[in-house]
Design a protein around this motif. Structure first.
Motif, PDB file in Angstrom:
ATOM      1  N   ASN A  49      -8.451  -4.208   1.225  1.00 51.20           N
ATOM      2  CA  ASN A  49      -7.011  -4.397   1.159  1.00 51.20           C
ATOM      3  C   ASN A  49      -6.476  -3.830  -0.155  1.00 51.20           C
ATOM      4  O   ASN A  49      -6.800  -4.344  -1.216  1.00 51.20           O
ATOM      5  CB  ASN A  49      -6.722  -5.899   1.265  1.00 51.20           C
ATOM      6  N   LYS A  50      -5.674  -2.775  -0.071  1.00 55.39           N
ATOM      7  CA  LYS A  50      -5.079  -2.190  -1.281  1.00 55.39           C
ATOM      8  C   LYS A  50      -3.845  -2.953  -1.728  1.00 55.39           C
ATOM      9  O   LYS A  50      -3.371  -2.771  -2.829  1.00 55.39           O
ATOM     10  CB  LYS A  50      -4.720  -0.722  -1.041  1.00 55.39           C
ATOM     11  N   GLY A  51      -3.328  -3.805  -0.861  1.00 55.44           N
ATOM     12  CA  GLY A  51      -2.121  -4.557  -1.180  1.00 55.44           C
ATOM     13  C   GLY A  51      -2.443  -5.977  -1.595  1.00 55.44           C
ATOM     14  O   GLY A  51      -3.538  -6.295  -2.052  1.00 55.44           O
ATOM     15  N   SER A  58       0.673  -2.456   0.057  1.00 55.60           N
ATOM     16  CA  SER A  58      -0.339  -1.401   0.110  1.00 55.60           C
ATOM     17  C   SER A  58       0.279  -0.011   0.230  1.00 55.60           C
ATOM     18  O   SER A  58      -0.356   0.975  -0.115  1.00 55.60           O
ATOM     19  CB  SER A  58      -1.320  -1.646   1.255  1.00 55.60           C
ATOM     20  N   ASP A  59       1.523   0.056   0.700  1.00 62.26           N
ATOM     21  CA  ASP A  59       2.175   1.358   0.820  1.00 62.26           C
ATOM     22  C   ASP A  59       3.112   1.664  -0.354  1.00 62.26           C
ATOM     23  O   ASP A  59       3.834   2.649  -0.331  1.00 62.26           O
ATOM     24  CB  ASP A  59       2.923   1.453   2.149  1.00 62.26           C
ATOM     25  N   ASN A  61       4.186   2.955  -4.127  1.00 64.19           N
ATOM     26  CA  ASN A  61       3.650   4.056  -4.916  1.00 64.19           C
ATOM     27  C   ASN A  61       2.681   3.474  -5.942  1.00 64.19           C
ATOM     28  O   ASN A  61       2.770   2.305  -6.302  1.00 64.19           O
ATOM     29  CB  ASN A  61       4.771   4.919  -5.528  1.00 64.19           C
ATOM     30  N   ARG A  65       2.429  -0.383  -7.510  1.00 63.80           N
ATOM     31  CA  ARG A  65       1.283  -1.196  -7.104  1.00 63.80           C
ATOM     32  C   ARG A  65       0.516  -1.667  -8.341  1.00 63.80           C
ATOM     33  O   ARG A  65       0.104  -2.821  -8.427  1.00 63.80           O
ATOM     34  CB  ARG A  65       0.374  -0.407  -6.159  1.00 63.80           C
ATOM     35  N   GLN A 117      -9.172  -2.050  -4.790  1.00 60.94           N
ATOM     36  CA  GLN A 117      -8.777  -2.778  -3.584  1.00 60.94           C
ATOM     37  C   GLN A 117      -9.559  -4.082  -3.530  1.00 60.94           C
ATOM     38  O   GLN A 117     -10.500  -4.277  -4.292  1.00 60.94           O
ATOM     39  CB  GLN A 117      -9.053  -1.942  -2.339  1.00 60.94           C
TER      40      GLN A 117
END
Length: 164
Positions: A49-51, A58-59, A61, A65, A117
């Motif tokens: 999970n990048k968010g 996660s989307d 920039n 983030r 992540q």
């Protein structure tokens, strides 16, 4: 036990349990593999999970983030640790709750720093009655800490009313 040692051990315990579980998941599961633990009701599914919670952010920039998922949480966690070390009047349940929140938060921030992540792997689906996103032990620590704080607040509020 010394209060500072208790705080340190509890935070480190939360971080360690989370990180150990993530190492096990990364070394034993295949990415996105679904393993039924209790039928389809409780599964292990390794995702990254990048968010934040449920992938929110996660989307974004990369600069935003970095600020919202790394810098800001680090500042908040540093304050929480400062607060629990300095506030001697905290009741035991609140102290444990804050330690769980700090430990879980640090564990996920660590993932973001080291891997970019967060590793998630638990999934619960009780057939339309209750369904989670995919989460990890650090998320459980933070959630348990928040629930304990809520109970502590209610319990302490009722105690104050009885005294008055």
């Amino acid at each position: 036990m010394n209060r500072t040692l208790f705080i340190t051990l509890l935070i480190v315990f939360n971080i360690a349990i989370d990180q150990i579980s993530k190492v096990i998941v990364r070394n034993t599961l295949n990415f996105r593999e679904e393993i039924d633990v209790i039928g389809k009701y409780f599964q292990l599914i390794w995702v990254e999970n990048k968010g934040a919670f449920l992938g929110m952010g996660s989307d974004m920039n990369p600069t935003l983030r970095f600020i919202f998922l790394l810098v800001l949480p680090t500042v908040v966690l540093a304050y929480v640790i400062y607060y629990i070390l300095k506030t001697k009047e905290l009741d035991r349940l609140s102290l444990i709750a804050f330690c769980c929140i700090a430990g879980g938060g640090i564990a996920n921030v660590f993932d973001r720093i080291v891997f970019g992540q967060v590793t998630d792997f638990f999934f619960i689906n009780l057939g339309g009655v209750f369904k989670t996103g995919i989460f990890n032990i650090a998320d459980m620590s933070v959630t348990a800490g928040m629930i304990m704080l809520l109970f502590s607040g209610i319990f302490n509020s009722n105690k104050k009313e009885e005294i008055a």
